[in-house]
Structure formats: C-alpha cells, structure tokens
Motif scaffolding. Structure first.
Motif, PDB file in Angstrom:
ATOM      1  N   LEU A  39      35.378   2.175  60.687  1.00  0.00           N
ATOM      2  CA  LEU A  39      34.131   0.615  60.076  1.00  0.00           C
ATOM      3  C   LEU A  39      35.666  -0.201  59.482  1.00  0.00           C
ATOM      4  CD1 LEU A  39      31.210   3.386  59.352  1.00  0.00           C
ATOM      5  CD2 LEU A  39      32.211   2.083  61.281  1.00  0.00           C
ATOM      6  N   ALA A  40      36.247  -0.197  58.192  1.00  0.00           N
ATOM      7  CA  ALA A  40      37.004  -1.203  58.505  1.00  0.00           C
ATOM      8  C   ALA A  40      38.051  -1.845  58.935  1.00  0.00           C
ATOM      9  CB  ALA A  40      37.494  -0.549  56.781  1.00  0.00           C
ATOM     10  N   HIS A  41      38.494  -0.692  59.918  1.00  0.00           N
ATOM     11  CA  HIS A  41      39.321  -1.642  60.827  1.00  0.00           C
ATOM     12  C   HIS A  41      38.512  -2.257  61.516  1.00  0.00           C
ATOM     13  CE1 HIS A  41      41.842  -2.506  63.956  1.00  0.00           C
ATOM     14  NE2 HIS A  41      41.009  -1.217  64.877  1.00  0.00           N
ATOM     15  N   LEU A  75      42.589  -1.331  54.874  1.00  0.00           N
ATOM     16  CA  LEU A  75      41.218  -1.153  55.234  1.00  0.00           C
ATOM     17  C   LEU A  75      41.024   0.017  53.763  1.00  0.00           C
ATOM     18  CD1 LEU A  75      42.367   0.821  57.926  1.00  0.00           C
ATOM     19  CD2 LEU A  75      41.844  -0.513  58.088  1.00  0.00           C
ATOM     20  N   ASP A  76      41.408   0.499  53.238  1.00  0.00           N
ATOM     21  CA  ASP A  76      41.138   0.962  51.956  1.00  0.00           C
ATOM     22  C   ASP A  76      40.373  -0.491  50.790  1.00  0.00           C
ATOM     23  OD1 ASP A  76      41.618   3.164  51.699  1.00  0.00           O
ATOM     24  OD2 ASP A  76      43.595   3.072  51.192  1.00  0.00           O
ATOM     25  N   ARG A  77      40.689  -0.955  50.838  1.00  0.00           N
ATOM     26  CA  ARG A  77      40.212  -2.914  50.308  1.00  0.00           C
ATOM     27  C   ARG A  77      39.416  -2.890  50.277  1.00  0.00           C
ATOM     28  NH1 ARG A  77      39.558  -7.312  51.201  1.00  0.00           N
ATOM     29  NH2 ARG A  77      40.822  -7.402  53.224  1.00  0.00           N
ATOM     30  N   ILE A  78      38.772  -2.485  52.513  1.00  0.00           N
ATOM     31  CA  ILE A  78      37.728  -3.109  52.730  1.00  0.00           C
ATOM     32  C   ILE A  78      36.654  -2.362  52.500  1.00  0.00           C
ATOM     33  CG2 ILE A  78      36.355  -3.567  54.606  1.00  0.00           C
ATOM     34  CD1 ILE A  78      39.109  -4.714  56.167  1.00  0.00           C
ATOM     35  N   ILE A  79      36.940  -0.864  52.484  1.00  0.00           N
ATOM     36  CA  ILE A  79      36.483   0.135  52.149  1.00  0.00           C
ATOM     37  C   ILE A  79      35.648  -0.387  50.377  1.00  0.00           C
ATOM     38  CG2 ILE A  79      36.036   2.724  51.325  1.00  0.00           C
ATOM     39  CD1 ILE A  79      37.784   2.911  53.795  1.00  0.00           C
ATOM     40  N   ALA A  80      36.639  -0.179  50.129  1.00  0.00           N
ATOM     41  CA  ALA A  80      36.421  -0.375  48.035  1.00  0.00           C
ATOM     42  C   ALA A  80      35.702  -1.424  47.871  1.00  0.00           C
ATOM     43  CB  ALA A  80      37.971  -0.107  47.495  1.00  0.00           C
ATOM     44  N   GLU A  81      35.040  -2.404  48.932  1.00  0.00           N
ATOM     45  CA  GLU A  81      34.399  -3.797  48.338  1.00  0.00           C
ATOM     46  C   GLU A  81      32.586  -3.469  49.071  1.00  0.00           C
ATOM     47  OE1 GLU A  81      35.833  -6.973  51.565  1.00  0.00           O
ATOM     48  OE2 GLU A  81      37.493  -7.653  48.994  1.00  0.00           O
ATOM     49  N   HIS A  82      32.339  -2.320  49.602  1.00  0.00           N
ATOM     50  CA  HIS A  82      31.062  -1.692  50.100  1.00  0.00           C
ATOM     51  C   HIS A  82      30.619  -0.635  49.038  1.00  0.00           C
ATOM     52  CE1 HIS A  82      32.640  -4.606  53.320  1.00  0.00           C
ATOM     53  NE2 HIS A  82      31.744  -3.908  53.741  1.00  0.00           N
ATOM     54  N   SER A  83      29.421  -0.505  48.786  1.00  0.00           N
ATOM     55  CA  SER A  83      28.948   0.429  48.628  1.00  0.00           C
ATOM     56  C   SER A  83      28.268   1.871  48.747  1.00  0.00           C
ATOM     57  CB  SER A  83      27.487   0.649  47.663  1.00  0.00           C
ATOM     58  OG  SER A  83      27.318  -0.109  48.839  1.00  0.00           O
ATOM     59  N   GLY A  84      29.367   2.012  50.306  1.00  0.00           N
ATOM     60  CA  GLY A  84      29.379   3.179  50.473  1.00  0.00           C
ATOM     61  C   GLY A  84      29.990   3.346  51.807  1.00  0.00           C
ATOM     62  N   ARG A  85      29.037   4.301  52.536  1.00  0.00           N
ATOM     63  CA  ARG A  85      29.087   4.769  54.393  1.00  0.00           C
ATOM     64  C   ARG A  85      28.619   3.388  54.648  1.00  0.00           C
ATOM     65  NH1 ARG A  85      30.521   9.845  56.571  1.00  0.00           N
ATOM     66  NH2 ARG A  85      32.613   9.497  55.756  1.00  0.00           N
ATOM     67  N   ILE A  89      28.663   0.188  57.572  1.00  0.00           N
ATOM     68  CA  ILE A  89      27.822   0.013  58.352  1.00  0.00           C
ATOM     69  C   ILE A  89      26.796  -0.992  59.135  1.00  0.00           C
ATOM     70  CG2 ILE A  89      26.401   1.351  60.636  1.00  0.00           C
ATOM     71  CD1 ILE A  89      27.040   4.307  59.051  1.00  0.00           C
ATOM     72  N   ASP A  90      26.224  -1.579  57.996  1.00  0.00           N
ATOM     73  CA  ASP A  90      25.289  -2.367  57.671  1.00  0.00           C
ATOM     74  C   ASP A  90      26.617  -3.426  57.766  1.00  0.00           C
ATOM     75  OD1 ASP A  90      22.640  -1.124  57.913  1.00  0.00           O
ATOM     76  OD2 ASP A  90      22.831  -1.476  55.585  1.00  0.00           O
ATOM     77  N   HIS A  91      27.204  -3.575  57.260  1.00  0.00           N
ATOM     78  CA  HIS A  91      28.054  -4.985  57.685  1.00  0.00           C
ATOM     79  C   HIS A  91      29.487  -4.647  59.246  1.00  0.00           C
ATOM     80  CE1 HIS A  91      31.740  -7.253  55.998  1.00  0.00           C
ATOM     81  NE2 HIS A  91      31.123  -8.454  56.725  1.00  0.00           N
ATOM     82  N   VAL A  92      29.353  -4.101  59.392  1.00  0.00           N
ATOM     83  CA  VAL A  92      29.324  -3.578  60.856  1.00  0.00           C
ATOM     84  C   VAL A  92      28.859  -4.264  62.191  1.00  0.00           C
ATOM     85  CG1 VAL A  92      30.480  -2.180  62.556  1.00  0.00           C
ATOM     86  CG2 VAL A  92      31.140  -2.132  60.981  1.00  0.00           C
TER      87      VAL A  92
END
Length: 167
Positions: A39-41, A75-85, A89-92
C-alpha cells in the motif's frame, strides 16, 4: 485521457484491500512485501506520477524514477505516517482518485509529452527511456495496479475447511 481502466483497476485493488482486515493477512512467505508495504508503494508511485503529470502541465519537463517507491526506508516512513492499515487504504483510495482526476484533465498534447523514465522491479532494470506521460498512467492500469492486487490477494492464508468427523 480516459481513466476508465485505471479507475477499474483501483476498484479491484481496493476490493482486495478490503480483505486486509483479516488477521491472517500480512507477510509474504517469499520475503516479499507485506500488505502495508504494498500500500505504501502504491502511495509513493501514485504521488510520483501525479507530480510528473502536474509538472508537465506546468511546463516543466520532469522525469520519473521509481526507485524511491522501492526503498524500504521510504515505505516504512509512509507506513508510520498513517494510523494503521485502514488509514493506508483510505489514503490509497483518495490518492488514486486525485491521480485519475489529474489524468482526466490532461490534454492530448500533455499526455503525449515524453517523460524520461527509469523503472526497476526486483532489482532488475525494466525501463530506461522516455515514455509518453499517457504511457506511464496507462501502465498503472495495464500492469502495475493489477500486479499489486494479485500480491495482496496472494497474502491471504487459506483457511482449511473442517473435515466432518475430525476435530
């Protein structure tokens, strides 16, 4: 540009992502990306292509290089900027809409601008040449989004059906 195919590809991806709430979905057995990294990718790629498209419209001649979207630190940075999966998904979903909206408004002239492009996949060079902006966007629908949809679906662990008479 006509983004019907791209919107459909994202609909299928988001349908697959809806399965991501399952507790057995996450890590790839082949040491590939987990669901959050996929998802981050996608977020990274979509933002990059949207930026290229806006750059073309602005009159600059941007380049496209997908290496940052493959970098695990990023990718880890992008994941960390979100409150969860669910937030990922909402951002995608919202970013895919933005990208499609930008593409819908591209003139034929802008869509045909050649964008110097560098694409890697699994550490192998896939492309190192100019591509029409429309080709970058259409490539998402034709290949990129379906490949990652399949990756998400492949992360599901099959649930064994109970055999009658066995505990």
């Amino acid at each position: 540009m006509d983004t019907t195919a791209l919107r459909s590809a994202y609909d299928r991806l988001l349908d697959a992502a809806a399965l991501l709430d399952l507790p057995d979905l996450g890590d790839a057995g082949d040491r590939g990306w987990n669901a959050d990294q996929i998802l981050a990718h996608l977020l990274s790629i979509d933002a990059s292509i949207a930026a290229v498209a806006l750059g073309v419209v602005a009159g600059s001649r941007p380049t496209f290089d997908n290496r940052i979207s493959l970098d695990t630190w990023n990718l880890d940075r992008i994941i960390a900027e979100h409150s969860g999966r669910a937030d990922l998904i909402d951002h995608v979903r919202s970013q895919a809409t933005v990208l499609c909206d930008i593409a819908d408004r591209l003139s034929g002239e802008a869509a045909s601008v050649l964008v110097p492009s560098l694409l890697l996949s699994n550490d192998a060079l896939v492309l190192d040449q100019p591509v029409p902006l429309a080709g970058l966007i259409d490539g998402l629908a034709e290949d990129h989004v379906p490949v990652h949809t399949r990756q998400l679906l492949d992360l599901r662990v099959p649930v064994p059906f109970p055999v009658p008479g066995h505990a």
